[in-house]
Design a protein around this motif. Structure first.
Motif, PDB file in Angstrom:
ATOM      1  N   GLU A 162      -8.628   0.370  -7.510  1.00  0.00           N
ATOM      2  CA  GLU A 162      -8.874   1.391  -6.377  1.00  0.00           C
ATOM      3  C   GLU A 162      -7.921   0.838  -5.270  1.00  0.00           C
ATOM      4  O   GLU A 162      -7.994   0.043  -4.867  1.00  0.00           O
ATOM      5  CB  GLU A 162     -10.243   1.336  -6.134  1.00  0.00           C
ATOM      6  N   SER A 163      -7.090   2.128  -4.904  1.00  0.00           N
ATOM      7  CA  SER A 163      -6.004   1.605  -3.841  1.00  0.00           C
ATOM      8  C   SER A 163      -6.845   1.563  -2.566  1.00  0.00           C
ATOM      9  O   SER A 163      -7.761   2.247  -2.147  1.00  0.00           O
ATOM     10  CB  SER A 163      -5.223   3.070  -3.711  1.00  0.00           C
ATOM     11  N   PHE A 164      -6.297   0.550  -1.659  1.00  0.00           N
ATOM     12  CA  PHE A 164      -6.981   0.363  -0.254  1.00  0.00           C
ATOM     13  C   PHE A 164      -6.088  -0.357   0.711  1.00  0.00           C
ATOM     14  O   PHE A 164      -5.101  -0.781   0.078  1.00  0.00           O
ATOM     15  CB  PHE A 164      -8.444  -0.387  -0.517  1.00  0.00           C
ATOM     16  N   ASP A 165      -6.500  -0.310   1.803  1.00  0.00           N
ATOM     17  CA  ASP A 165      -5.883  -1.202   2.959  1.00  0.00           C
ATOM     18  C   ASP A 165      -4.483  -0.586   3.232  1.00  0.00           C
ATOM     19  O   ASP A 165      -3.479  -1.190   2.847  1.00  0.00           O
ATOM     20  CB  ASP A 165      -5.739  -2.798   2.681  1.00  0.00           C
ATOM     21  N   TYR A 166      -4.300   0.318   3.964  1.00  0.00           N
ATOM     22  CA  TYR A 166      -3.266   1.105   4.408  1.00  0.00           C
ATOM     23  C   TYR A 166      -2.656   0.902   5.699  1.00  0.00           C
ATOM     24  O   TYR A 166      -3.441   1.126   6.672  1.00  0.00           O
ATOM     25  CB  TYR A 166      -3.832   2.739   4.296  1.00  0.00           C
ATOM     26  N   GLY A 167      -1.488   0.293   5.578  1.00  0.00           N
ATOM     27  CA  GLY A 167      -0.834  -0.175   6.880  1.00  0.00           C
ATOM     28  C   GLY A 167       0.316   0.599   7.109  1.00  0.00           C
ATOM     29  O   GLY A 167       0.224   1.907   7.567  1.00  0.00           O
ATOM     30  N   PRO A 168       1.713   0.341   6.762  1.00  0.00           N
ATOM     31  CA  PRO A 168       2.776   1.011   6.916  1.00  0.00           C
ATOM     32  C   PRO A 168       3.080   2.207   5.693  1.00  0.00           C
ATOM     33  O   PRO A 168       4.183   2.347   5.260  1.00  0.00           O
ATOM     34  CB  PRO A 168       3.899   0.129   7.080  1.00  0.00           C
ATOM     35  N   TRP A 169       2.135   3.046   5.358  1.00  0.00           N
ATOM     36  CA  TRP A 169       2.362   3.695   4.325  1.00  0.00           C
ATOM     37  C   TRP A 169       3.135   5.093   4.918  1.00  0.00           C
ATOM     38  O   TRP A 169       3.277   5.176   6.151  1.00  0.00           O
ATOM     39  CB  TRP A 169       0.956   4.247   3.810  1.00  0.00           C
ATOM     40  N   ARG A 170       3.705   5.630   3.958  1.00  0.00           N
ATOM     41  CA  ARG A 170       4.074   6.777   3.891  1.00  0.00           C
ATOM     42  C   ARG A 170       4.182   7.735   2.661  1.00  0.00           C
ATOM     43  O   ARG A 170       4.065   7.286   1.608  1.00  0.00           O
ATOM     44  CB  ARG A 170       5.986   6.602   4.234  1.00  0.00           C
ATOM     45  N   PHE A 171       4.136   8.999   2.889  1.00  0.00           N
ATOM     46  CA  PHE A 171       4.614  10.071   1.718  1.00  0.00           C
ATOM     47  C   PHE A 171       5.933  10.428   1.768  1.00  0.00           C
ATOM     48  O   PHE A 171       6.672  10.736   2.905  1.00  0.00           O
ATOM     49  CB  PHE A 171       3.566  11.169   1.927  1.00  0.00           C
ATOM     50  N   THR A 172       6.703  10.194   0.676  1.00  0.00           N
ATOM     51  CA  THR A 172       8.302  10.570   0.787  1.00  0.00           C
ATOM     52  C   THR A 172       8.220  11.879   0.776  1.00  0.00           C
ATOM     53  O   THR A 172       7.840  12.496  -0.361  1.00  0.00           O
ATOM     54  CB  THR A 172       9.019   9.606  -0.503  1.00  0.00           C
ATOM     55  N   PRO A 173       9.169  12.488   1.381  1.00  0.00           N
ATOM     56  CA  PRO A 173       9.259  14.153   1.463  1.00  0.00           C
ATOM     57  C   PRO A 173      10.079  14.406   0.019  1.00  0.00           C
ATOM     58  O   PRO A 173       9.672  15.309  -0.583  1.00  0.00           O
ATOM     59  CB  PRO A 173      10.248  14.475   2.498  1.00  0.00           C
ATOM     60  N   PHE A 174      11.075  13.424  -0.317  1.00  0.00           N
ATOM     61  CA  PHE A 174      11.699  13.872  -1.694  1.00  0.00           C
ATOM     62  C   PHE A 174      11.604  12.656  -2.389  1.00  0.00           C
ATOM     63  O   PHE A 174      11.113  11.564  -2.153  1.00  0.00           O
ATOM     64  CB  PHE A 174      13.342  13.877  -1.085  1.00  0.00           C
ATOM     65  N   TRP A 175      12.128  13.026  -3.753  1.00  0.00           N
ATOM     66  CA  TRP A 175      12.248  12.029  -5.049  1.00  0.00           C
ATOM     67  C   TRP A 175      13.146  11.185  -4.817  1.00  0.00           C
ATOM     68  O   TRP A 175      14.160  11.231  -5.469  1.00  0.00           O
ATOM     69  CB  TRP A 175      12.230  13.116  -6.219  1.00  0.00           C
TER      70      TRP A 175
END
Length: 463
Positions: free
Chosen positions: A264-277
């Protein structure tokens, strides 16, 4: 003020105490100047029978950490080691958090209520044990978006502002403080096993393997429990890495102490959603080598799972462990195709055909003429909506995709109002910063709550 478990049909647990003698240290929560409730996840609370808490009761438990009746009598800071950017670190552990309580959800699954920003512990080193309010807001946005996109993730359960001024070198200071509570399917990390291996404690490791199998996987240990556990972790983390890709998500810090053995994913610090592939897209400014870049996440997670297998050599045959590890690439490839088709909303047709379709989608997205969110929105159910702002890009970079998709049947209904919106729901950095700016500048929480509502609406459409 506390609440009785009968008042909310809560099902408290304290089974973690069975392994706490070698896994954790009792700690006390910090005493905060204020406890201002900023976010309570009543949807998640309803699943564990805690949605009936008044705000005052909520703050008593999740701001001042009065024990939940029937659960852990005191908080526990977990001990672990881990590889951080491939360098082994034996001097870590829960440095600004602890496991506060355990509960069962409506399906009987064991869940932990853990904290972030709840004060110093024996593992804080030189840290202050605190969390910035911005960090808490960012974790809410990450977990809500990932949950809506089908990623197995911890859930942001509560955010309480605590009235302290924090100094941080990587953002304007002083900044506001908070304590976050997350609801997770356990907090046992790969690093928990690495610590026991390093300290030469195979008996304790065997107990931890049994705990994970029995309490988190609902299975009785068989003839080879370590192999049994590794099979679960390999399959689960392959699916996790695949779901990150389909979501366009970059975790940022995939160290072995940040990989949960329940996958299970956890512990979010410098996360991002990339706009492009963009396979080279990184989330952390300090990841100069791109070790945890968007396109390298499966490799990074596999490397971490190898570290678990190395630890488990204290209990199992090396060749048998290696054979299980060798399945990861194929499992990931299958899971990646399944995750991409699930987000697109089409029914799989066969391994070769599905892999060819996914490859074509990625090749079409690679030039960066269309965002990931726009593509999955416009092509939902396998049929391109028109008109779209991306029509010119589709004509130029997506030639042939329509023919590949023609045989695929939709796997979801498209009658939800979300599919009539002009724009897809997304979570790019500019929007994250705008939401925080409204809070920081004007103490305006409306954009955050509106975004959470919009994400959940998208999640309903994707379900």
């Amino acid at each position: 003020m506390t609440i009785s478990p009968q008042a909310t049909s809560s099902r408290p647990e304290r089974i973690l105490l069975e392994v706490a003698d070698f896994l954790a240290d009792p700690v006390a929560a910090a005493r905060f100047p204020q406890t201002i409730l900023r976010f309570r996840n009543d949807r998640a609370a309803a699943e564990v029978g805690l949605d009936g808490l008044s705000d005052a009761e909520w703050l008593a438990h999740f701001g001042r950490f009065e024990p939940l009746p029937g659960s852990l009598p005191e908080p526990l800071a977990l001990r672990y080691h881990g590889h951080q950017f491939r360098a082994y670190n034996p001097d870590i552990g829960d440095g600004r958090g602890f496991t506060f309580a355990q509960v069962r959800d409506e399906d009987g699954r064991l869940l932990d209520l853990g904290t972030k920003g709840s004060g110093t512990t024996p593992y804080s080193r030189f840290g202050d044990g605190r969390l910035t309010l911005k960090g808490g807001v960012r974790e809410i946005l990450a977990t809500e978006m990932l949950e809506a996109l089908g990623v197995r993730t911890s859930r942001s359960f509560s955010l309480v502002e605590t009235g302290e001024a924090l100094h941080r070198g990587d953002e304007p200071s002083p900044t506001r403080s908070a304590v976050l509570v997350r609801l997770s399917h356990g907090h046992i990390r790969i690093g928990s096993f690495q610590r026991l291996a390093t300290l030469g404690q195979p008996a304790e490791m065997a107990r931890l393997v049994a705990y994970v199998l029995e309490q988190l996987y609902g299975e009785q240990p068989g003839e080879a429990p370590a192999l049994q556990l590794l099979e679960h972790v390999v399959a689960g983390t392959a699916r996790l890495a695949a779901s990150y890709m389909a979501a366009g998500f970059v975790h940022g810090v995939l160290n072995s102490d940040n990989i949960n053995v329940t996958a299970e994913s956890f512990d979010y610090g410098p996360w991002r959603f990339t706009p492009f592939w963009d396979t080279g897209f990184t989330a952390a400014y300090f990841d100069a080598q791109g070790l945890y870049a968007f396109g390298r996440q499966a490799q990074a997670i596999h490397w971490d799972v190898v570290q678990l297998a190395i630890a488990l050599t204290k209990l199992a045959d090396v060749e048998a462990l290696g054979a299980i590890l060798d399945a990861f690439p194929a499992l990931y490839e299958q899971a990646h195709a399944a995750a991409m088709l699930a987000r697109l909303g089409v029914t799989p047709r066969g391994e070769a055909e599905d892999l060819a379709l996914v490859q074509a989608i990625e090749e079409s997205l690679t030039p960066g003429s269309v965002t990931i969110d726009r593509f999955f929105f416009d092509w939902a159910g396998g049929r391109r909506r028109a008109p779209s702002p991306a029509d010119d890009a589709y004509a130029a970079d997506f030639a042939g995709l329509e023919a590949l998709l023609a045989p695929y049947a939709p796997s979801r209904r498209l009658d939800h109002a979300y599919w009539s919106d002009a724009e897809p729901c997304s979570m790019h950095i500019a929007e994250v910063e705008a939401i925080w700016s409204a809070i920081d500048r004007d103490d305006d929480w409306a954009p955050l709550h509106a975004k959470v509502a919009a994400i959940r609406r998208m999640g309903e459409a994707l379900a």
